[in-house]
Scaffold this active site. Structure first.
Site, PDB file in Angstrom:
ATOM      1  N   CYS A   1       0.844  -1.196   0.000  1.00 29.03           N
ATOM      2  CA  CYS A   1       0.000   0.000   0.000  1.00 29.03           C
ATOM      3  C   CYS A   1       0.885   1.254   0.000  1.00 29.03           C
ATOM      4  O   CYS A   1       1.527   1.536  -1.002  1.00 29.03           O
ATOM      5  CB  CYS A   1      -0.992  -0.030   1.159  1.00 29.03           C
ATOM      6  SG  CYS A   1      -2.377   1.136   0.938  1.00 29.03           S
TER       7      CYS A   1
ATOM      8  N   HIS B   1      -3.643  -5.194   0.415  1.00 28.06           N
ATOM      9  CA  HIS B   1      -3.256  -5.581   1.776  1.00 28.06           C
ATOM     10  C   HIS B   1      -3.376  -7.092   1.979  1.00 28.06           C
ATOM     11  O   HIS B   1      -4.216  -7.564   2.751  1.00 28.06           O
ATOM     12  CB  HIS B   1      -4.145  -4.859   2.797  1.00 28.06           C
ATOM     13  CG  HIS B   1      -3.812  -3.416   2.992  1.00 28.06           C
ATOM     14  ND1 HIS B   1      -2.756  -3.001   3.764  1.00 28.06           N
ATOM     15  CD2 HIS B   1      -4.414  -2.301   2.516  1.00 28.06           C
ATOM     16  CE1 HIS B   1      -2.716  -1.674   3.771  1.00 28.06           C
ATOM     17  NE2 HIS B   1      -3.702  -1.223   3.010  1.00 28.06           N
TER      18      HIS B   1
ATOM     19  N   GLU C   1      -1.514  -8.804   3.679  1.00 23.59           N
ATOM     20  CA  GLU C   1      -1.043  -9.126   5.037  1.00 23.59           C
ATOM     21  C   GLU C   1      -2.148  -9.086   6.082  1.00 23.59           C
ATOM     22  O   GLU C   1      -1.958  -9.536   7.220  1.00 23.59           O
ATOM     23  CB  GLU C   1       0.079  -8.153   5.441  1.00 23.59           C
ATOM     24  CG  GLU C   1      -0.362  -6.823   6.024  1.00 23.59           C
ATOM     25  CD  GLU C   1      -0.980  -5.832   5.042  1.00 23.59           C
ATOM     26  OE1 GLU C   1      -1.313  -4.710   5.458  1.00 23.59           O
ATOM     27  OE2 GLU C   1      -1.120  -6.181   3.839  1.00 23.59           O
TER      28      GLU C   1
END
Length: 237
Positions: free
Chosen positions: A86, A175, A177
């Site tokens: 990001c 994202h 993660e």
């Protein structure tokens, strides 16, 4: 030896990527630049670099943004493994000479991501579906593929969703993660950003019910690929 992790907000934690790296015996040196932590003064004993998301923007007033860009530029020149997510993806893009700026309409939600032919054969994306739901929340983007980079994935609204520069520098606008608790935190803390993108918290919850299982499974696979194929092996373990 350690992986330097630049964290830029309370929400934007290393998440599943951090857990996977620790499971693979890497030590994480987390630097909260937004809270006054310093950028390393040299590259001694660094296994790799992870730059996470945050509410800041390239070109913003925070003085450490330019210093982080310069650090990423030098890390790339040294062929250290780099993962930008990001904001980190955008900082890496700026370090590689790309234009980074605001989108016409922000992008948010679990949205379909499409791999390019290069992405379909990239080793770090091995085992990742060529079309997959990925969590987005951003109003800035890398406007064009850096001169030395390869485009790996896009969405309808954002062309440069994933890129590789050289052999070891990777940027991801999405994202991967995030776990469910992190997505829920973004829903609570970033309602204004969601609404600007035309998304309600209720709709995001419905997207999660429909797509989170696949998103999480593919996120785990990407994190494992990064830990085992991209990052250098920790020494002395």
């Amino acid at each position: 030896m350690a992986i330097i992790v630049f964290q830029h907000s309370d929400i934007g934690r290393p998440g599943r990527l951090g857990l996977t790296l620790r499971d693979q015996a890497f030590r994480l040196d987390i630097r909260r630049l937004d809270k006054g932590d310093e950028i390393p003064v040299d590259f001694d004993d660094i296994d790799g670099v992870v730059s996470l998301g945050g509410p800041q923007n390239v070109g913003g007033p925070e003085p450490w943004l330019r210093r982080e860009i310069e650090f990423l530029k030098e890390a790339h020149a040294r062929a250290l493994p780099i993962v930008g997510i990001c904001l980190g993806h955008q900082l890496l893009g700026a370090a590689l000479g790309a234009e980074v700026g605001p989108m016409e309409v922000p992008e948010a939600g679990l949205l379909p991501l499409n791999s390019t032919p290069a992405g379909q054969t990239d080793s770090i994306l091995a085992g990742i579906a060529w079309r997959s739901p990925q969590f987005q929340i951003h109003s800035y983007e890398v406007k064009s593929v850096p001169a030395e980079a390869t485009l790996l994935a896009s969405t309808t609204k954002c062309k440069v969703q994933a890129m590789r520069a050289g052999l070891r520098s990777y940027g991801f606008q999405y994202h991967f993660e995030c776990d469910r608790s992190m997505i829920d935190a973004y829903a609570r803390e970033c309602r204004t950003e969601l609404h600007k993108a035309g998304l309600t918290t209720e709709e995001l919850a419905r997207q999660c019910e429909q797509s989170y299982e696949m998103f999480a499974r593919l996120g785990d696979r990407l994190c494992l690929n990064i830990a085992t194929c991209l990052m250098r092996r920790a020494v002395g373990v």
